[in-house]
Design a protein around this motif. Structure first.
Motif, PDB file in Angstrom:
ATOM      1  N   TRP A 148       0.680  -1.102  -0.177  1.00  0.00           N
ATOM      2  CA  TRP A 148      -0.015  -0.073   0.183  1.00  0.00           C
ATOM      3  C   TRP A 148       0.872   1.388  -0.028  1.00  0.00           C
ATOM      4  CZ3 TRP A 148      -0.808   4.387   2.336  1.00  0.00           C
ATOM      5  CH2 TRP A 148      -1.945   5.070   1.907  1.00  0.00           C
ATOM      6  N   ALA A 149       1.728   1.395   0.928  1.00  0.00           N
ATOM      7  CA  ALA A 149       2.789   2.363   0.905  1.00  0.00           C
ATOM      8  C   ALA A 149       3.389   2.691  -0.434  1.00  0.00           C
ATOM      9  CB  ALA A 149       3.771   2.035   1.930  1.00  0.00           C
ATOM     10  N   VAL A 150       3.859   1.779  -0.820  1.00  0.00           N
ATOM     11  CA  VAL A 150       4.633   1.945  -2.348  1.00  0.00           C
ATOM     12  C   VAL A 150       3.888   2.327  -3.473  1.00  0.00           C
ATOM     13  CG1 VAL A 150       6.126   0.603  -3.831  1.00  0.00           C
ATOM     14  CG2 VAL A 150       6.653   0.467  -1.542  1.00  0.00           C
ATOM     15  N   PHE A 151       2.735   1.506  -3.614  1.00  0.00           N
ATOM     16  CA  PHE A 151       1.936   1.718  -4.938  1.00  0.00           C
ATOM     17  C   PHE A 151       0.590   2.587  -4.806  1.00  0.00           C
ATOM     18  CE2 PHE A 151       4.319  -2.431  -5.720  1.00  0.00           C
ATOM     19  CZ  PHE A 151       4.807  -1.979  -6.786  1.00  0.00           C
ATOM     20  N   ILE A 152       0.256   2.598  -3.590  1.00  0.00           N
ATOM     21  CA  ILE A 152      -0.860   3.697  -3.372  1.00  0.00           C
ATOM     22  C   ILE A 152      -0.315   5.117  -2.711  1.00  0.00           C
ATOM     23  CG2 ILE A 152      -2.999   4.267  -2.304  1.00  0.00           C
ATOM     24  CD1 ILE A 152      -3.114   1.912  -4.344  1.00  0.00           C
ATOM     25  N   GLY A 153       0.577   4.704  -1.863  1.00  0.00           N
ATOM     26  CA  GLY A 153       1.091   5.944  -1.132  1.00  0.00           C
ATOM     27  C   GLY A 153       2.466   6.753  -1.782  1.00  0.00           C
ATOM     28  N   ASP A 154       2.698   6.063  -2.844  1.00  0.00           N
ATOM     29  CA  ASP A 154       3.927   6.534  -3.664  1.00  0.00           C
ATOM     30  C   ASP A 154       5.229   6.517  -2.956  1.00  0.00           C
ATOM     31  OD1 ASP A 154       2.222   6.849  -5.918  1.00  0.00           O
ATOM     32  OD2 ASP A 154       1.746   8.812  -5.182  1.00  0.00           O
TER      33      ASP A 154
ATOM     34  N   LEU B 111      15.719   9.635   4.625  1.00  0.00           N
ATOM     35  CA  LEU B 111      14.890   9.392   3.469  1.00  0.00           C
ATOM     36  C   LEU B 111      13.202   9.246   3.603  1.00  0.00           C
ATOM     37  CD1 LEU B 111      17.067   7.148   1.434  1.00  0.00           C
ATOM     38  CD2 LEU B 111      16.500   9.352   0.928  1.00  0.00           C
ATOM     39  N   PRO B 112      12.908   8.405   4.653  1.00  0.00           N
ATOM     40  CA  PRO B 112      11.408   8.406   4.841  1.00  0.00           C
ATOM     41  C   PRO B 112      10.610   9.785   4.836  1.00  0.00           C
ATOM     42  CG  PRO B 112      12.345   6.702   6.076  1.00  0.00           C
ATOM     43  CD  PRO B 112      13.642   7.819   5.652  1.00  0.00           C
ATOM     44  N   VAL B 113      10.944  10.578   5.548  1.00  0.00           N
ATOM     45  CA  VAL B 113      10.420  12.017   5.793  1.00  0.00           C
ATOM     46  C   VAL B 113      10.753  13.106   5.131  1.00  0.00           C
ATOM     47  CG1 VAL B 113       9.341  10.889   8.080  1.00  0.00           C
ATOM     48  CG2 VAL B 113      11.510  12.298   7.860  1.00  0.00           C
TER      49      VAL B 113
ATOM     50  N   ALA C 259       5.147   6.881   4.616  1.00  0.00           N
ATOM     51  CA  ALA C 259       6.470   6.466   4.939  1.00  0.00           C
ATOM     52  C   ALA C 259       6.100   5.809   6.316  1.00  0.00           C
ATOM     53  CB  ALA C 259       7.348   7.643   5.449  1.00  0.00           C
ATOM     54  N   ALA C 260       5.204   6.121   6.995  1.00  0.00           N
ATOM     55  CA  ALA C 260       4.812   5.420   8.349  1.00  0.00           C
ATOM     56  C   ALA C 260       4.147   4.269   7.922  1.00  0.00           C
ATOM     57  CB  ALA C 260       3.809   6.555   9.435  1.00  0.00           C
TER      58      ALA C 260
ATOM     59  N   VAL D 278      13.857  -0.816  17.125  1.00  0.00           N
ATOM     60  CA  VAL D 278      14.219   0.519  18.133  1.00  0.00           C
ATOM     61  C   VAL D 278      14.332   1.690  16.898  1.00  0.00           C
ATOM     62  CG1 VAL D 278      15.931   1.716  19.346  1.00  0.00           C
ATOM     63  CG2 VAL D 278      15.467  -0.411  19.904  1.00  0.00           C
ATOM     64  N   VAL D 279      15.013   1.429  15.884  1.00  0.00           N
ATOM     65  CA  VAL D 279      15.230   2.276  14.813  1.00  0.00           C
ATOM     66  C   VAL D 279      13.831   2.704  13.883  1.00  0.00           C
ATOM     67  CG1 VAL D 279      16.292   2.865  12.794  1.00  0.00           C
ATOM     68  CG2 VAL D 279      17.659   1.854  14.500  1.00  0.00           C
ATOM     69  N   LEU D 280      13.150   1.735  14.076  1.00  0.00           N
ATOM     70  CA  LEU D 280      11.679   2.081  13.243  1.00  0.00           C
ATOM     71  C   LEU D 280      10.882   2.682  14.136  1.00  0.00           C
ATOM     72  CD1 LEU D 280      11.248  -1.584  11.678  1.00  0.00           C
ATOM     73  CD2 LEU D 280      11.008   0.808  10.496  1.00  0.00           C
ATOM     74  N   VAL D 281      10.914   2.629  15.502  1.00  0.00           N
ATOM     75  CA  VAL D 281      10.114   3.331  16.553  1.00  0.00           C
ATOM     76  C   VAL D 281      10.604   4.835  16.366  1.00  0.00           C
ATOM     77  CG1 VAL D 281       9.433   3.588  18.824  1.00  0.00           C
ATOM     78  CG2 VAL D 281       9.417   1.326  17.707  1.00  0.00           C
ATOM     79  N   MET D 282      12.001   4.972  16.701  1.00  0.00           N
ATOM     80  CA  MET D 282      12.625   6.416  16.449  1.00  0.00           C
ATOM     81  C   MET D 282      12.079   7.222  15.294  1.00  0.00           C
ATOM     82  SD  MET D 282      16.266   5.424  17.992  1.00  0.00           S
ATOM     83  CE  MET D 282      17.009   6.877  17.686  1.00  0.00           C
ATOM     84  N   CYS D 283      12.321   6.298  13.954  1.00  0.00           N
ATOM     85  CA  CYS D 283      11.771   6.935  12.659  1.00  0.00           C
ATOM     86  C   CYS D 283      10.346   7.251  12.545  1.00  0.00           C
ATOM     87  CB  CYS D 283      12.270   6.049  11.696  1.00  0.00           C
ATOM     88  SG  CYS D 283      14.094   5.774  11.347  1.00  0.00           S
TER      89      CYS D 283
END
Length: 234
Positions: free
Chosen positions: A111-117, A128-130, A141-142, A214-219
């Motif tokens: 969904w994030a890639v093909f709908i959320g671009d 990069l994500p934000v 990104a979330a 941990v890194v994902l939660v921080m991001c």
């Protein structure tokens, strides 16, 4: 001429376990073929055989990178479960939960890639994500990072169940690895190599999953919390 059997008689799986294992393997095979097609599309685009716009190219690259890693994780987990269950009692619910959470995570990523671009390749590392220059929202990104988290939680459940089973059978993970024979004593030649390999995988991958979580939660906090940025969250 004997008929071909998927499982030898001494390795017959109960019906529920057989269905779960087959779901793993069929899903991994289908995903692998799909990821190959995405990879072929990228190579054809680079050769200028296929007219794919830059934005779509990076979305395909993002999906291909995340998908290949996830596919190999799914297949290797199924293989580890199939062989390890012969030596220690594993709970089917943990094996099935891992599959369900993997599929939910995969749907989030798709969904994030093909709908959320979302198209920052497979990485979720800052910035990069934000910082998308307006190409995708922080929400996309979330969702992508939540997909990774779901997959990680599922794998962690499976590894914890496997670790508990090894500890119950051998006393601790060190004995599962056979470390006691590094300091003396007679090596037991019947100690299962599957248990040694699985214990190593459990230790290494559990530490990696926890660090990644941990890194994902921080991001995710970084994507949600700052209100001063002009980019909207959703």
């Amino acid at each position: 001429m004997s008929s071909l059997e998927l499982y030898p008689q001494d390795e017959k799986l109960p019906r529920g376990a057989r269905v779960a294992f087959n779901l793993y393997m069929v899903t991994a095979l289908l995903l692998f073929v799909l990821m190959m097609l995405l990879g072929l599309t990228m190579r054809m685009t680079q050769a200028e055989w296929t007219p794919v716009l830059a934005g779509m190219f990076y979305k395909i690259m993002t999906m291909h990178g995340a998908g290949m890693v996830g596919t190999m994780s799914l297949a290797s987990t199924a293989v580890m479960w199939f062989f390890l269950r012969k030596y220690v009692p594993l709970h089917l619910w943990a094996f099935v939960s891992n599959y369900v959470l993997f599929m939910l995570g995969a749907l989030c990523i798709i969904w994030a890639v093909f709908i959320g671009d979302f198209a920052s390749a497979w990485t979720f590392l800052y910035p990069l994500p934000v910082h998308s220059m307006g190409l995708w929202s922080n929400g996309a990104a979330a969702i992508f990072m939540i997909g990774y988290l779901l997959i990680g939680v599922g794998m962690l459940l499976f590894y914890l169940d496997a670790a508990a089973a090894i500890i119950r059978r051998y006393g601790n993970l060190g004995r599962g690895l056979g470390l006691q024979w590094l300091f003396g004593g007679t090596i037991d030649p019947t100690h299962p190599k599957t248990v040694v390999a699985s214990t190593m995988v459990i230790i290494a991958n559990t530490l990696g999953i926890l660090a990644g979580a941990v890194v994902l939660v921080m991001c995710l906090i970084n994507a949600w919390a700052p209100r001063s940025r002009s980019t909207r969250w959703w």
